[in-house]
Design a protein around this motif. Sequence first.
Motif, mmCIF file in Angstrom:
data_model
loop_
_atom_site.group_PDB
_atom_site.id
_atom_site.type_symbol
_atom_site.label_atom_id
_atom_site.label_comp_id
_atom_site.label_asym_id
_atom_site.label_seq_id
_atom_site.Cartn_x
_atom_site.Cartn_y
_atom_site.Cartn_z
ATOM 1 N N CYS A 122 -47.602 17.043 -12.755
ATOM 2 C CA CYS A 122 -47.146 16.934 -14.159
ATOM 3 C C CYS A 122 -47.281 15.516 -14.698
ATOM 4 O O CYS A 122 -46.784 15.223 -15.783
ATOM 5 C CB CYS A 122 -45.675 17.339 -14.264
ATOM 6 S SG CYS A 122 -45.357 19.026 -13.761
ATOM 7 N N SER A 123 -47.892 14.617 -13.940
ATOM 8 C CA SER A 123 -47.978 13.233 -14.409
ATOM 9 C C SER A 123 -49.130 13.087 -15.402
ATOM 10 O O SER A 123 -50.067 13.889 -15.409
ATOM 11 C CB SER A 123 -48.173 12.295 -13.214
ATOM 12 O OG SER A 123 -49.226 12.763 -12.406
ATOM 13 N N LYS A 157 -59.125 13.924 -19.185
ATOM 14 C CA LYS A 157 -58.767 15.308 -18.845
ATOM 15 C C LYS A 157 -60.029 16.120 -18.522
ATOM 16 O O LYS A 157 -59.991 16.977 -17.641
ATOM 17 C CB LYS A 157 -57.983 15.956 -19.986
ATOM 18 C CG LYS A 157 -56.593 15.325 -20.217
ATOM 19 C CD LYS A 157 -55.630 15.561 -19.054
ATOM 20 C CE LYS A 157 -54.197 15.156 -19.408
ATOM 21 N NZ LYS A 157 -53.255 15.329 -18.283
ATOM 22 N N SER A 168 -39.993 13.000 -13.152
ATOM 23 C CA SER A 168 -39.020 12.561 -14.151
ATOM 24 C C SER A 168 -39.569 12.675 -15.569
ATOM 25 O O SER A 168 -38.865 12.384 -16.535
ATOM 26 C CB SER A 168 -38.475 11.158 -13.854
ATOM 27 O OG SER A 168 -39.508 10.241 -13.881
ATOM 28 N N THR A 182 -42.072 16.289 -25.909
ATOM 29 C CA THR A 182 -41.817 15.289 -24.867
ATOM 30 C C THR A 182 -42.150 13.908 -25.436
ATOM 31 O O THR A 182 -42.762 13.799 -26.499
ATOM 32 C CB THR A 182 -42.716 15.526 -23.632
ATOM 33 O OG1 THR A 182 -44.064 15.181 -23.985
ATOM 34 C CG2 THR A 182 -42.680 16.966 -23.138
ATOM 35 N N SER A 212 -42.007 10.764 -7.939
ATOM 36 C CA SER A 212 -41.856 10.081 -9.223
ATOM 37 C C SER A 212 -41.945 8.581 -9.018
ATOM 38 O O SER A 212 -41.642 8.071 -7.943
ATOM 39 C CB SER A 212 -40.482 10.431 -9.820
ATOM 40 O OG SER A 212 -40.252 9.682 -10.981
ATOM 41 N N ARG A 213 -42.320 7.887 -10.090
ATOM 42 C CA ARG A 213 -42.254 6.425 -10.027
ATOM 43 C C ARG A 213 -40.805 5.958 -10.130
ATOM 44 O O ARG A 213 -40.494 4.830 -9.807
ATOM 45 C CB ARG A 213 -43.073 5.809 -11.174
ATOM 46 C CG ARG A 213 -44.574 6.151 -11.094
ATOM 47 C CD ARG A 213 -45.256 5.892 -12.401
ATOM 48 N NE ARG A 213 -44.493 6.500 -13.480
ATOM 49 C CZ ARG A 213 -44.498 6.103 -14.738
ATOM 50 N NH1 ARG A 213 -45.236 5.096 -15.098
ATOM 51 N NH2 ARG A 213 -43.764 6.723 -15.642
ATOM 52 N N TYR A 242 -58.357 9.762 -23.627
ATOM 53 C CA TYR A 242 -57.502 10.852 -23.123
ATOM 54 C C TYR A 242 -58.323 12.116 -22.903
ATOM 55 O O TYR A 242 -58.239 12.754 -21.859
ATOM 56 C CB TYR A 242 -56.373 11.093 -24.117
ATOM 57 C CG TYR A 242 -55.359 12.158 -23.683
ATOM 58 C CD1 TYR A 242 -54.422 11.892 -22.689
ATOM 59 C CD2 TYR A 242 -55.343 13.413 -24.289
ATOM 60 C CE1 TYR A 242 -53.486 12.867 -22.303
ATOM 61 C CE2 TYR A 242 -54.415 14.386 -23.921
ATOM 62 C CZ TYR A 242 -53.484 14.104 -22.926
ATOM 63 O OH TYR A 242 -52.565 15.058 -22.554
ATOM 64 N N THR A 275 -45.917 20.204 -26.575
ATOM 65 C CA THR A 275 -44.582 20.330 -26.000
ATOM 66 C C THR A 275 -43.770 19.109 -26.404
ATOM 67 O O THR A 275 -44.289 17.985 -26.425
ATOM 68 C CB THR A 275 -44.706 20.436 -24.456
ATOM 69 O OG1 THR A 275 -45.660 21.459 -24.162
ATOM 70 C CG2 THR A 275 -43.378 20.777 -23.811
ATOM 71 N N SER A 333 -40.783 15.017 -18.833
ATOM 72 C CA SER A 333 -40.037 16.167 -19.393
ATOM 73 C C SER A 333 -40.509 17.489 -18.811
ATOM 74 O O SER A 333 -39.694 18.325 -18.412
ATOM 75 C CB SER A 333 -40.174 16.191 -20.911
ATOM 76 O OG SER A 333 -39.585 15.037 -21.445
ATOM 77 N N ILE A 359 -50.628 10.235 -18.935
ATOM 78 C CA ILE A 359 -50.270 9.397 -20.089
ATOM 79 C C ILE A 359 -51.243 9.624 -21.251
ATOM 80 O O ILE A 359 -52.402 9.985 -21.052
ATOM 81 C CB ILE A 359 -50.249 7.872 -19.774
ATOM 82 C CG1 ILE A 359 -51.508 7.422 -19.053
ATOM 83 C CG2 ILE A 359 -49.011 7.474 -19.038
ATOM 84 C CD1 ILE A 359 -51.613 5.908 -18.955
#
Length: 245
Positions: free
Chosen positions: A84-85, A162, A13, A195, A37-38, A158, A193, A15, A87
Motif C-alpha cells: 500500500c506504499s 505506476k 500507516s 487520503t 512501515s517507516r 507518477y 480515495t 490511510s 507517493i
Amino acid sequence: MRSERSALVIGASGSIGTAVAQRLLADSRYDTVFCVSRAADPPAALDNAAQLRWLPCGGSPGDIALAREEMGDAVGRLARVVICSGILHQGDRGPEKSLEQLDADWMQTLFYANSITPMLWLQALAKGLGRKQECVIAALSARVGSIGDNKLGGWYGYRASKSALNMLLQTAAVELARRAPATKLIAFHPGTTDTALSRPFQGNVPAGKLFSPDFVAARLLAIMDTARPDAALSYLDWDNKTIPW
Ligand SMILES: NC(=O)c1ccc[n+]([C@@H]2O[C@H](COP(=O)([O-])OP(=O)(O)OC[C@H]3O[C@@H](n4cnc5c(N)ncnc54)[C@H](OP(=O)(O)O)[C@@H]3O)[C@@H](O)[C@H]2O)c1
C-alpha cells in the motif's frame, strides 16, 4: 480456532494500508498480520490487536532484508500480501502539468517509492514462497498508470512510475509461474480515495466517487478472496473490472 496463515501489509500507516491492516486483523483466518512501515509505532487504530507484528522499516534493500528476517518462516505461511506504499506529492513537489516541469530528482524519488520499493519486497519474499502456497499479492497501482487509458496527459512521473510497476509485476508473474505457481498478483486501482495522497486533487471528483479507505480495503480484500491462484497478473479496479494496460 485460528488457522496458521499470515498476512503482510506494506505502508501500513498510510490511510489505505491502515484500513487493510484493520480488516486483516479482524479476520480470524490470519494468526499473524505483519505490518511494515517507516513509522516507529502503529497508528492508534491498530495498536491493541494481539495478532499484529509491527515492523518499522526504511526503504533501503538492507532495511527490507532485516524486516524480512524478522518474519522468519512465517513467509512460508503468507496468504495475503498488500503493498500500500506510494507517493504522489511531497513538500513542494507534485504532479507535473508540462514537460518544462519535469525534474530528474523528483522522478527518481517517485520511481524509487512507487516502482522499486514494491519489487524489493517481492524479491525479499520470493525465496520463502512455497510451490503449493496459495498467496495473493496485491500492489496498489493506479489507473493513471494505464498507457491505453492515458487521454488526459500530465502527471508524467507518477503515471510512469505506476506503468513501470505494472511491467515489473508482469515480469515477476512470469517468473513466479515457474517458482511459486499458486501465487496470484494483482495491480490494483482503488479509485479516488480520501487520503493525504489524493487530498490536494479531490476538487473535480464527482459526488459519490470519493471513496473511504475502509470501503477500498473491503473491496480489495474481497477481490483477493475470490482471485484464482493462477500465477498471473491482473490489473483491476475497485469494482473488479479489468483496466487496459
Ligand atoms: N488515494 C487515492 O486516491 C489513490 C488513487 C490511486 C492509487 N493510490 C495508491 O494507493 C496507495 C496508498 O496510498 P494512500 O492513498 O493510502 O496514501 P497515504 O495515506 O499517503 O499512504 C501512502 C503510504 O506510503 C508510504 N510512503 C509514503 N512515502 C513513501 C516513500 N517515499 N517511500 C516509501 N513509502 C512511502 C507511507 O507508509 P508508511 O508511513 O507506513 O511507511 C504512506 O503512509 C499508493 O500506492 C497510491 O499511489 C491511491
